[in-house]
Design an enzyme around this catalytic site. Sequence first.
Site, PDB file in Angstrom:
ATOM      1  N   GLU A   1       0.844  -1.193   0.000  1.00 28.16           N
ATOM      2  CA  GLU A   1       0.000   0.000   0.000  1.00 28.16           C
ATOM      3  C   GLU A   1       0.881   1.244   0.000  1.00 28.16           C
ATOM      4  OE1 GLU A   1      -2.855   2.479   3.073  1.00 28.16           O
ATOM      5  OE2 GLU A   1      -2.790   0.295   3.267  1.00 28.16           O
TER       6      GLU A   1
ATOM      7  N   ARG B   1       0.351  10.388   0.284  1.00 29.73           N
ATOM      8  CA  ARG B   1       0.691  11.466   1.208  1.00 29.73           C
ATOM      9  C   ARG B   1       1.862  12.311   0.718  1.00 29.73           C
ATOM     10  NH1 ARG B   1       0.913   7.933   6.821  1.00 29.73           N
ATOM     11  NH2 ARG B   1      -0.993   6.730   6.474  1.00 29.73           N
TER      12      ARG B   1
ATOM     13  N   LYS C   1     -11.150  -1.651   6.014  1.00 30.81           N
ATOM     14  CA  LYS C   1     -10.000  -1.287   6.832  1.00 30.81           C
ATOM     15  C   LYS C   1     -10.524  -0.824   8.191  1.00 30.81           C
ATOM     16  CE  LYS C   1      -6.218   2.101   7.036  1.00 30.81           C
ATOM     17  NZ  LYS C   1      -5.423   3.069   6.251  1.00 30.81           N
TER      18      LYS C   1
END
Length: 214
Positions: free
Chosen positions: A47, A51, A135
């Site tokens: 993943e 960001r 998640k």
Amino acid sequence: MTSPAPSAPAPSVLDLAPVVPVVVIKDAADAVPLARALVAGGLPAIEVTLRTDAALDAIRAIAEEVPEAVVGAGTVIAPEHVTAAVDAGARFLVSPGWTPRLLESMRGSGVPFLPGVSTTSEVVALLEQGVTEMKFFPAEAAGGTAYLKSLSSPLPQARFCPTGGIDEAKAPGYLALPNVGCVGGTWMLPADALDAKDWPRVQRLAAGAAALSR
């Protein structure tokens, strides 16, 4: 760089490996050697969080040059993130939370997705939408293993990838739960190893994470 050719989507992110490394890449040049180290250690699902400015280029590079990796995009919080990530080659999407608009966009992406939840009501709302894989974030702050265990009886159809505050010591407790398929973590990516580009060390730490049983 041109977009990579479409790849077959991951059948289920939760079943690829016990741990999904959550990667923050500041320099896209590090993406390929980092991904190769993680895959060699037994962690194929990676993943890459959206960001940093390098994130999409990193996803594209991994998709093009490390075909054995299943690269996904994390910190997906807007429909434009969905489009950009899939165009770059992301094979799954992960969000810290969800809204109806974001969920609709992820549904239409054609790749597996894990919308983020931290409350029972959010889980039930997703189940109403036919979404069963999620998640759980931020895992430790939101109640940890005790909270997830309490959900397993009333909501057995929901499966989770808990992420947030989970380290090597805490991961086995999560993986022992019947409603947890995998965990997300960063302990195999220590800052000093990344700064030194010590990919053999990353591979060794990844192998330790891959050896954790589900």
